[in-house]
Design a protein around this motif. Structure first.
Motif, mmCIF file in Angstrom:
data_model
loop_
_atom_site.group_PDB
_atom_site.id
_atom_site.type_symbol
_atom_site.label_atom_id
_atom_site.label_comp_id
_atom_site.label_asym_id
_atom_site.label_seq_id
_atom_site.Cartn_x
_atom_site.Cartn_y
_atom_site.Cartn_z
ATOM 1 N N VAL A 598 16.262 9.536 72.885
ATOM 2 C CA VAL A 598 17.170 8.399 72.333
ATOM 3 C C VAL A 598 17.056 8.897 70.699
ATOM 4 O O VAL A 598 16.077 9.332 69.918
ATOM 5 C CB VAL A 598 16.817 7.094 72.609
ATOM 6 C CG1 VAL A 598 17.183 5.994 71.691
ATOM 7 C CG2 VAL A 598 16.508 6.756 73.682
ATOM 8 N N HIS A 599 18.353 9.187 70.207
ATOM 9 C CA HIS A 599 18.364 9.626 69.109
ATOM 10 C C HIS A 599 19.135 8.410 68.130
ATOM 11 O O HIS A 599 20.460 8.071 68.467
ATOM 12 C CB HIS A 599 19.484 10.821 68.754
ATOM 13 C CG HIS A 599 19.259 11.487 67.473
ATOM 14 N ND1 HIS A 599 18.480 12.163 66.699
ATOM 15 C CD2 HIS A 599 20.646 11.654 66.503
ATOM 16 C CE1 HIS A 599 18.755 12.380 65.535
ATOM 17 N NE2 HIS A 599 20.009 12.192 65.459
ATOM 18 N N VAL A 600 19.031 8.157 66.900
ATOM 19 C CA VAL A 600 19.643 7.287 65.923
ATOM 20 C C VAL A 600 19.838 8.295 64.640
ATOM 21 O O VAL A 600 19.135 8.815 64.068
ATOM 22 C CB VAL A 600 18.709 6.282 65.440
ATOM 23 C CG1 VAL A 600 19.218 5.105 64.825
ATOM 24 C CG2 VAL A 600 18.121 5.541 66.811
ATOM 25 N N HIS A 601 21.061 7.866 64.372
ATOM 26 C CA HIS A 601 21.795 8.397 63.166
ATOM 27 C C HIS A 601 22.416 7.596 62.361
ATOM 28 O O HIS A 601 23.239 6.682 62.752
ATOM 29 C CB HIS A 601 22.790 9.532 63.717
ATOM 30 C CG HIS A 601 23.560 10.388 62.634
ATOM 31 N ND1 HIS A 601 22.700 11.143 61.380
ATOM 32 C CD2 HIS A 601 24.632 10.666 62.325
ATOM 33 C CE1 HIS A 601 23.634 11.531 60.784
ATOM 34 N NE2 HIS A 601 24.801 11.446 61.197
ATOM 35 N N THR A 602 22.427 7.972 60.914
ATOM 36 C CA THR A 602 22.973 7.059 59.781
ATOM 37 C C THR A 602 23.911 7.794 59.029
ATOM 38 O O THR A 602 23.387 9.130 58.540
ATOM 39 C CB THR A 602 22.027 6.137 59.126
ATOM 40 O OG1 THR A 602 21.275 6.865 58.406
ATOM 41 C CG2 THR A 602 21.528 5.010 59.982
#
Length: 697
Positions: A598-602
């Motif tokens: 699971v990858h979170v990017h901003t």
């Protein structure tokens, strides 16, 4: 073919065979005490005395050796009253009593006065009477009867407590089942769930469900709808209907609304209005014995279905065969009847509610929208909805903080033990030897609780009992030196352990602060006047959220990564925005198989701050992708999700004047993309037109 008992067309889940009658070899010529008679433990010397003959009518008089006394008490049949006639012949060589009273056990002392006083301090209420070493038979019989009466009272209290715990457990299970039934909307899953639950409660080998329905002419019929059978798990289920008539078991219960409890389906009362059809047994080789047929009554006292349970087993996992059916199958008792009747009623109410739900879809859509608005912007209509949301959101940080607290407690306890050992060693050899030994023994008592050092500490305590004081000091010094050195090598210095513990506690504080934010965010759903719209470090909030979820991800074998590139604070509701990320990441972890990511990017993209959550999990079907933001929609099993997480997230993003979208990847998994403006207007000053404009990408 059908795989459950049925009274008329094809429904029996049992194998043909007759019940075997009792067999035996006749009475034992040598008299034996009843298994439930009191047990009187004594020494061999006492058993051969004249006084022993007077005690035999009170129970089984069994002589034991001193070393066998504790085993005899611990291994007797559960609940059997036991009295120990303790004389000097039951003392070990070192004068100790090898005994730890268990359950309904009482002790009668036949020791000299000074020894009896010591027993009083050790055994407390378990010491029933103190008699002279050679009491008269009448006095001893009175003491035995008094001890047995007290033991029986203790046994009764234990039985009542066990029954209380059992009933409390059943009530808890029924409450959980009621919650699950009230949230399940799929009728087939609901029926299978209640059938499985009823079988689990009653240890039933098989079961079936009939639903009352009307044909085109309006005539009521019973549809054979669900079937389960542990002994015949691979039979194909064929749904069919039978008339609602008293001639069949299911029909009789549907007409009368009364349950039927049958100990043996092949031995029905000839005067009964109903009959049992053995066709299924004859065709499949199954054997039906005990049956419990129950009406499913809704809140209007209408029978809308029939629940049928077959062959109650001695345990849920017992295997049922024709050869051992007499040993495995039991009749259904009153407790099973009462419990399953309650379950059947709860199911009927849930089915009725679901039917109303299907008949009023348009009204329910409006109701769900109203409920979602209440969750976000108005006071909640019920405390139950808010409680479900709080429990769903706070579970992960609570578990994280709790686990770290336990870890810190364990480390502090170990440090305390090490400090006690270190102080004892640093005190040197000065002072009173007896006091030094006593202090050492106190430390050994603490070390007994250590999982690794406990066995060694117990051995040292045993060795100290036969040594003079100088030798005891020498042994204590050797053992404590070993403890200090081994802990130093394995755990590091005390300062290092405390430093690691401090780090764990600091992480706990982060989890607790996160819980406070979640509670504040959930409160803000109902009280917008307390919402805090402010400049906040969005990336930092996401980092804390990912930290809280990292333990959950590790447990499920999912890799949690991030690429956070925002360079300054942005105006938002920070607690609410963090909650959105928590919902999305938590759902992604649940949907991702072990070994996935699971990858979170901003990032900033023009006039928008973008937050994306991507997983490579099982994806979302075409049928569900348009419903994922609907209130109370969930694909999780019964009792595992509230269906509010994504709906709440959608409303929070709308409150930020942003958008949220979901796309499916070409290979596997999905990506949620959140966009909020970099320069939003304060929601308190927004106009209605601006709010509508913000909802479009």
């Amino acid at each position: 073919m059908v795989n459950t008992v049925q009274a008329d067309d094809a429904a029996s889940t049992a194998t043909p065979g007759q019940a075997a009658g009792p067999s035996g070899s006749g009475p034992d010529p040598s008299p034996r005490p009843e298994p439930s008679s009191p047990l009187l433990l004594c020494s061999a010397a006492f058993a051969g005395s004249a006084t022993a003959a007077a005690c035999r009518p009170a129970g089984e008089l069994r002589p034991v050796a001193p070393r066998e006394l504790g085993t005899a008490v611990a291994t007797r049949r559960a609940g059997r009253p036991c009295v120990v006639l303790l004389d000097e012949h039951l003392l070990c060589d070192d004068g100790r009593v090898e005994l730890q009273p268990v359950g309904p056990t009482r002790i009668i002392s036949l020791l000299p006065g000074s020894a009896a006083e010591t027993l009083q301090q050790r055994f407390g209420d378990a010491l029933s009477s103190i008699l002279s070493p050679e009491p008269g038979a009448p006095a001893l019989l009175v003491a035995i009867r008094t001890a047995l009466r007290d033991a029986a009272a203790d046994d009764r209290l234990l039985s009542l407590e066990a029954e209380r715990r059992r009933l409390a457990g059943e009530i808890t299970k029924l409450n959980r089942i009621g919650i699950a039934l009230s949230t399940e909307r799929d009728q087939e899953r609901l029926l299978n769930f209640i059938l499985t639950t009823a079988r689990d409660f009653t240890c039933s080998d098989a079961g079936s469900l009939y639903i009352v329905e009307k044909d085109a002419s309006g005539t009521k019929r019973l549809r054979f709808n669900n079937s389960q059978n542990d002994s015949l798990p691979h039979l194909e289920l064929v749904k069919f209907t039978i008339p609602v008539s008293k001639s069949t078991l299911a029909g009789y219960v549907a007409v009368t609304g009364e349950p039927v409890n049958i100990p043996d389906a092949y031995l029905l009362d000839p005067k009964a209005e109903y009959s049992f059809n053995p066709a299924f047994d004859q065709r499949t080789g199954y054997r039906t014995r005990s049956m419990l047929v129950l009406p499913m009554k809704n809140q209007d006292d209408q029978v809308i279905g029939v629940l049928q349970l077959i062959n109650r087993k001695i345990s849920r996992t017992a295997t049922l065969t024709a050869a051992d059916i007499d040993n495995v199958v039991l009749p259904y008792d009153d407790a099973a009847l009462e419990l399953t009747l309650s379950l059947a009623s709860q199911t009927a109410i849930s089915l009725t509610n679901n039917q109303l739900y299907e008949g009023l879809k348009e009204s329910l859509v409006e109701l769900k929208q109203t409920q979602a608005q209440l969750v976000q912007g108005e006071k909640l209509a019920s405390l139950g909805q808010l409680t479900a949301g709080v429990a769903h959101e706070i579970n992960n940080p609570l578990a994280f903080s709790r686990n770290n607290t336990h870890l810190a407690h364990e480390r502090v306890t170990k440090v305390a033990r090490r400090l006690a050992v270190q102080r004892w060693l640093e005190a040197g050899t000065g002072g009173d030897p007896q006091a030094r030994v006593a202090a050492g023994r106190a430390i050994l008592d603490k070390l007994k609780e250590d999982k690794e050092l406990g066995p060694d500490a117990k051995d040292v305590i045993a060795d100290l009992g036969s040594m003079p004081a100088p030798k005891q000091l020498e042994l204590l010094k050797m053992f404590f030196s070993y403890v200090s050195q081994s802990r130093e090598q394995k755990e590091g210095s005390i300062e290092e352990v405390l430093a690691r513990t401090q780090k764990v506690l600091e992480e706990c504080f982060i989890g607790l602060d996160r819980m406070a934010e979640i509670v504040l965010g959930l409160r803000n759903f109902a009280r917008l006047d307390e919402a805090q719209f402010q400049n906040a470090d969005i990336d930092e909030g996401i980092r804390q959220t990912l930290m809280i979820l990292s333990n959950n991800a590790r447990d499920k074998g999912v890799k949690l990564t991030s690429d956070l590139t925002l360079t300054r604070p942005y105006a938002c509701f920070p607690a609410k925005l963090n909650q959105v990320v928590l919902n999305l990441v938590n759902n992604a972890i649940d949907a991702t198989p072990r070994g996935g990511e699971v990858h979170v990017h901003t990032r900033v993209n023009g006039a928008w701050v973008e937050i994306s959550v991507r997983d490579n999990g099982e994806g979302i079907s075409d049928a569900n992708i348009s419903k994922i933001f609907d209130p109370f929609f969930t694909t999780k099993p019964v009792g595992k999700g509230t269906g509010l997480g994504l709906s709440i997230s959608y409303r929070i993003v709308m409150e930020h004047q942003g958008t949220i979208a979901v796309t499916r990847d070409e290979t596997a998994g999905v990506t949620f993309l959140i966009r909020i403006p970099t320069e939003p207007k304060d929601p308190g000053t927004r106009t209605e037109g601006a709010a509508k404009a913000a909802e479009s990408p």
